[in-house]
Scaffold this motif. Structure first.
Motif, PDB file in Angstrom:
ATOM      1  N   SER A  88       0.917  -1.272   0.038  1.00  0.00           N
ATOM      2  CA  SER A  88      -0.104   0.028   0.066  1.00  0.00           C
ATOM      3  C   SER A  88       0.837   1.344  -0.017  1.00  0.00           C
ATOM      4  O   SER A  88       0.397   2.397   0.162  1.00  0.00           O
ATOM      5  CB  SER A  88      -0.946   0.099   1.259  1.00  0.00           C
ATOM      6  OG  SER A  88      -1.589  -1.362   1.273  1.00  0.00           O
ATOM      7  N   ALA A  89       2.035   0.994  -0.242  1.00  0.00           N
ATOM      8  CA  ALA A  89       3.109   2.255  -0.075  1.00  0.00           C
ATOM      9  C   ALA A  89       2.867   3.379  -1.229  1.00  0.00           C
ATOM     10  O   ALA A  89       2.811   4.434  -0.997  1.00  0.00           O
ATOM     11  CB  ALA A  89       4.520   1.827  -0.038  1.00  0.00           C
ATOM     12  N   ALA A  90       2.474   2.738  -2.386  1.00  0.00           N
ATOM     13  CA  ALA A  90       2.252   3.568  -3.542  1.00  0.00           C
ATOM     14  C   ALA A  90       0.988   4.714  -3.280  1.00  0.00           C
ATOM     15  O   ALA A  90       0.833   5.791  -3.425  1.00  0.00           O
ATOM     16  CB  ALA A  90       1.997   2.977  -4.840  1.00  0.00           C
ATOM     17  N   THR A  91       0.027   4.036  -2.504  1.00  0.00           N
ATOM     18  CA  THR A  91      -1.334   5.005  -2.299  1.00  0.00           C
ATOM     19  C   THR A  91      -1.267   5.778  -1.143  1.00  0.00           C
ATOM     20  O   THR A  91      -1.907   6.827  -1.101  1.00  0.00           O
ATOM     21  CB  THR A  91      -2.385   3.830  -1.794  1.00  0.00           C
ATOM     22  OG1 THR A  91      -2.121   2.505  -2.163  1.00  0.00           O
ATOM     23  CG2 THR A  91      -3.601   4.295  -2.555  1.00  0.00           C
ATOM     24  N   GLY A  92      -0.047   5.293  -0.171  1.00  0.00           N
ATOM     25  CA  GLY A  92       0.167   6.357   0.806  1.00  0.00           C
ATOM     26  C   GLY A  92      -0.672   6.154   2.151  1.00  0.00           C
ATOM     27  O   GLY A  92      -0.420   6.619   3.279  1.00  0.00           O
ATOM     28  N   SER A  93      -1.922   5.119   1.880  1.00  0.00           N
ATOM     29  CA  SER A  93      -2.661   5.000   3.257  1.00  0.00           C
ATOM     30  C   SER A  93      -3.564   3.569   3.068  1.00  0.00           C
ATOM     31  O   SER A  93      -3.669   3.250   1.724  1.00  0.00           O
ATOM     32  CB  SER A  93      -3.613   6.167   3.563  1.00  0.00           C
ATOM     33  OG  SER A  93      -4.535   6.402   2.791  1.00  0.00           O
ATOM     34  N   ILE A  94      -4.126   3.061   3.762  1.00  0.00           N
ATOM     35  CA  ILE A  94      -4.941   1.991   3.503  1.00  0.00           C
ATOM     36  C   ILE A  94      -6.185   2.347   4.362  1.00  0.00           C
ATOM     37  O   ILE A  94      -6.381   2.581   5.475  1.00  0.00           O
ATOM     38  CB  ILE A  94      -4.132   0.520   3.902  1.00  0.00           C
ATOM     39  CG1 ILE A  94      -5.273  -0.462   3.759  1.00  0.00           C
ATOM     40  CG2 ILE A  94      -3.692   0.563   5.336  1.00  0.00           C
ATOM     41  CD1 ILE A  94      -4.647  -1.803   3.688  1.00  0.00           C
ATOM     42  N   ARG A  95      -7.398   1.949   3.673  1.00  0.00           N
ATOM     43  CA  ARG A  95      -8.719   2.276   4.179  1.00  0.00           C
ATOM     44  C   ARG A  95      -9.444   1.032   4.965  1.00  0.00           C
ATOM     45  O   ARG A  95      -9.572  -0.232   4.181  1.00  0.00           O
ATOM     46  CB  ARG A  95      -9.713   2.618   3.018  1.00  0.00           C
ATOM     47  CG  ARG A  95     -11.086   3.267   3.305  1.00  0.00           C
ATOM     48  CD  ARG A  95     -11.934   3.443   2.095  1.00  0.00           C
ATOM     49  NE  ARG A  95     -13.284   3.722   2.410  1.00  0.00           N
ATOM     50  CZ  ARG A  95     -13.909   4.628   2.851  1.00  0.00           C
ATOM     51  NH1 ARG A  95     -12.982   5.847   2.954  1.00  0.00           N
ATOM     52  NH2 ARG A  95     -15.004   4.798   3.167  1.00  0.00           N
ATOM     53  N   LEU A  96      -9.625   1.149   6.020  1.00  0.00           N
ATOM     54  CA  LEU A  96      -9.969  -0.157   6.784  1.00  0.00           C
ATOM     55  C   LEU A  96     -11.526  -0.026   7.154  1.00  0.00           C
ATOM     56  O   LEU A  96     -11.748   0.763   8.029  1.00  0.00           O
ATOM     57  CB  LEU A  96      -9.320  -0.458   7.997  1.00  0.00           C
ATOM     58  CG  LEU A  96      -7.720  -0.657   7.722  1.00  0.00           C
ATOM     59  CD1 LEU A  96      -7.107  -0.646   9.301  1.00  0.00           C
ATOM     60  CD2 LEU A  96      -7.186  -1.812   6.950  1.00  0.00           C
ATOM     61  N   GLU A  97     -12.602  -0.798   6.850  1.00  0.00           N
ATOM     62  CA  GLU A  97     -13.959  -0.810   7.343  1.00  0.00           C
ATOM     63  C   GLU A  97     -14.605  -2.058   7.275  1.00  0.00           C
ATOM     64  O   GLU A  97     -14.167  -3.098   6.966  1.00  0.00           O
ATOM     65  CB  GLU A  97     -14.579   0.275   6.451  1.00  0.00           C
ATOM     66  CG  GLU A  97     -14.448  -0.094   4.893  1.00  0.00           C
ATOM     67  CD  GLU A  97     -15.236   0.901   4.045  1.00  0.00           C
ATOM     68  OE1 GLU A  97     -16.381   1.702   4.632  1.00  0.00           O
ATOM     69  OE2 GLU A  97     -14.867   0.962   2.980  1.00  0.00           O
ATOM     70  N   ASN A  98     -15.745  -1.873   8.214  1.00  0.00           N
ATOM     71  CA  ASN A  98     -16.397  -3.184   8.449  1.00  0.00           C
ATOM     72  C   ASN A  98     -15.704  -4.323   9.124  1.00  0.00           C
ATOM     73  O   ASN A  98     -16.020  -5.451   9.051  1.00  0.00           O
ATOM     74  CB  ASN A  98     -17.001  -3.867   7.164  1.00  0.00           C
ATOM     75  CG  ASN A  98     -18.107  -3.146   6.611  1.00  0.00           C
ATOM     76  OD1 ASN A  98     -19.104  -2.557   7.358  1.00  0.00           O
ATOM     77  ND2 ASN A  98     -18.432  -2.928   5.272  1.00  0.00           N
ATOM     78  N   TYR A  99     -14.850  -3.809  10.095  1.00  0.00           N
ATOM     79  CA  TYR A  99     -14.296  -4.668  11.382  1.00  0.00           C
ATOM     80  C   TYR A  99     -14.871  -4.144  12.467  1.00  0.00           C
ATOM     81  O   TYR A  99     -14.665  -3.343  13.090  1.00  0.00           O
ATOM     82  CB  TYR A  99     -12.788  -4.502  11.343  1.00  0.00           C
ATOM     83  CG  TYR A  99     -12.238  -5.220   9.841  1.00  0.00           C
ATOM     84  CD1 TYR A  99     -12.053  -6.704   9.813  1.00  0.00           C
ATOM     85  CD2 TYR A  99     -11.759  -4.257   8.953  1.00  0.00           C
ATOM     86  CE1 TYR A  99     -11.577  -7.141   8.835  1.00  0.00           C
ATOM     87  CE2 TYR A  99     -11.167  -5.038   7.749  1.00  0.00           C
ATOM     88  CZ  TYR A  99     -11.021  -6.527   7.646  1.00  0.00           C
ATOM     89  OH  TYR A  99     -10.315  -6.938   6.656  1.00  0.00           O
ATOM     90  N   GLU A 100     -15.621  -5.252  13.267  1.00  0.00           N
ATOM     91  CA  GLU A 100     -15.916  -4.718  14.661  1.00  0.00           C
ATOM     92  C   GLU A 100     -14.726  -4.294  15.414  1.00  0.00           C
ATOM     93  O   GLU A 100     -14.872  -3.372  16.407  1.00  0.00           O
ATOM     94  CB  GLU A 100     -16.711  -6.228  15.165  1.00  0.00           C
ATOM     95  CG  GLU A 100     -16.982  -6.171  16.502  1.00  0.00           C
ATOM     96  CD  GLU A 100     -18.209  -5.119  16.800  1.00  0.00           C
ATOM     97  OE1 GLU A 100     -19.020  -4.687  15.891  1.00  0.00           O
ATOM     98  OE2 GLU A 100     -18.662  -4.835  17.981  1.00  0.00           O
TER      99      GLU A 100
END
Lengths: 209, 209, 209, 209
Positions: D115-127
């Motif tokens: 994910s380094a190229a994008t600069g961040s990683i989006r995390l969702e739908n985890y309790e």
């Protein structure tokens, strides 16, 4: 004669102690989930000690083993593992076998489901193949049988028979969605065979060919 | 009568001891990361013992459990796990249930996210399905429910209800991105159900169908 | 002089103690399945201590080690590991080497099979590359050799030689389907090299490039 | 005043004890291979305790920690971890932070590279997102920063600064090929944040989106 018998008994006790240690080790690796798996040894007098049905193999104690005669008839008032017949069959076909180990490892379960249609899986170029008896080079290709699962133990045993009668096979086979059986002339030999086979199956899974 | 009550109390104490052992075991496997997961038992008198909110389940002690009545009302001055309502619901629908276990294992979390759109996941050809009550052959297909996650516990329970009312389902369900619930007539039965389901979910993940 | 020798002996004993600890640690991780793997140290007097053939490395004891001279000739009446020649070769090429560790980790086994055709694998952009001597930035690319497996140890050693003669290589190499060798100026250095390489190989496997 | 200081000292000692326990736990999981990783706490008087360079974090002892002032200047004659500057930066930006934990877990290493190229990683739908402060629903999407690795710590810190100045971010970030940093108002809070983030990264890896 008496002395010889005593020596026999000593060896039996060592095998039981080794089996208890191995059962706890394999259990800690997650290979006997939900009370699955079963183990046996052949005693010096030809009778068998097999795990009782439903016991937690991760906490195996000597009291969890029960005695059967060489044909699988219980010698005490208890219910052996449903698959005791498969153990009996292996001891009958391989006179050198003194221990049979069966576990539900993830690798054996998944590979067995994937390879059931082919009926066997071909393993080669693994140095660990040398852990099997009679294999002296990684270049040897080993054919590991995969039989279809069946709740009828006589029918399941019948499917295994042709494989046991062939020579040059590893002392192990898979049952579809059910795991791996491995055996050898002692508990530690059987455990080494099982470990080597399972390690190779894990590698096959990681390679996902 | 007094004697019967004492026997009841003894059984309750055994269940608590079993729960503490299971909580540490499941914790060591990484199934309750970051204080997640919750556990309960139903006592002989019908009341419940549920894990308090925010405790580290890997180090569960009896003091981390609190008492609720059968409808989920706290019988002591403490805050139960937010999901206690789901435990209450299971006990209400299944009169034989004496223990409910909920963990966030990686396999249950990932499979639940992948299968949420379908609403359930079909499991078959695993010998370990026989670890579930009423299942006597690997050939039985089991339908494991997957409900959408919700922070409103009444709404989440309402989504679970239709599944609990159907017969022939395994004593377990998944919540999307949230993990697995499993139950049974004792802590060790519930643990066996959870372990069997989780093992099969791990295999499904390794197969990546 | 006597004092210096005694210090030398103390260091040897420390290295043996460290080796026993590392062998148990690596064994517990599943890196020496089915009695595989082998280990050695170079003593202060230039002779070697190498694991005997067939011992269970997870339970390594000092009695499982045997003494060889610097050319690999046994100094006692026992059979060293078949691969002792590879250890001797490393000590000959790297005068600073005091310990050589060889394990069959799943990651090293699988990556070695996949990269055998190319003859080496290029590793870069891992902070852990800095755990190798002479590497001070993650930006350095490291070329890890992968040689074909061979049961003829002289031929296998001959395939390794050109790699050992090149400079700027990591103190480690892979053998196809057989695992990883790593070395260093002490047991803990060799273990750090092996751990760093293996961690990176696990990451490569997870990335499945 | 004296009493308040003593209370402060007691809390500091508890934090050190918690850090030693966490370091051994994280080490046993394989998150600090080859002496990697570093940890710190902020004491009641505003000074820092940081792990010394090169120590084995799996066996962390109090003697492996050294004291720095709030700007990162060593208060004793020893070499702190090269990345102490990143710890100092976090404490400066987050006045509530009392502990900073950095590990090289496989999941964090692999996801950070991807994910380094994008600069961040989006995390969702985890309790488990609810384990982060200020997050009260799994439906919240969390943006986890991924900065490029750099051996120049001032330059690396400069790349982190804009992220620390944004609000609504998790108390954690990734460095490419290098692992994860997480922090919180106590060692156990920081550990809970790190565990929750790492669990979610493992799930992302299993899903291989």
């Amino acid at each position: 004669m008496q002395a010889a018998q005593n020596q026999g008994s000593d060896t039996d006790l060592e095998q039981i102690a080794d089996l208890i240690e191995i059962a706890r080790d394999f259990g800690a690796r997650g290979w006997t989930p939900a009370t699955s798996g079963n183990y046996s040894i052949r005693l010096g007098d030809g009778s068998l000690m097999v795990t009782r049905s439903g016991t937690d193999k991760r906490k195996l104690r000597q009291a969890d083993l029960m005695r059967l005669d060489a044909r699988g008839t219980p010698l005490e008032d208890a219910r052996p593992s449903a698959e005791a017949l498969l153990h009996v069959q292996i001891y009958r076909h391989d006179p050198t076998a003194r221990a049979v180990l069966h576990v539900h490892s993830p690798a054996a379960t998944v590979v067995s489901r994937r390879s059931a249609a082919t009926g066997s899986i071909r393993l080669e170029n693994y140095e660990l193949l040398k852990a099997l008896r009679g294999i002296e080079t990684h270049a040897a290709a080993v054919e590991l049988p995969v039989v279809a699962n069946d709740q009828d133990m006589s029918r399941l045993a019948a499917a295994v028979t042709p494989w046991l009668e062939r020579s040059k096979l590893p002392p192990a086979y898979l049952i579809e969605g059910h795991g791996i059986y491995a055996w050898g002339p002692s508990v530690s030999d059987a455990a080494r065979h099982l470990e080597a086979m399972n390690f190779i199956l894990e590698c096959e899974l990681l390679e996902r060919r």
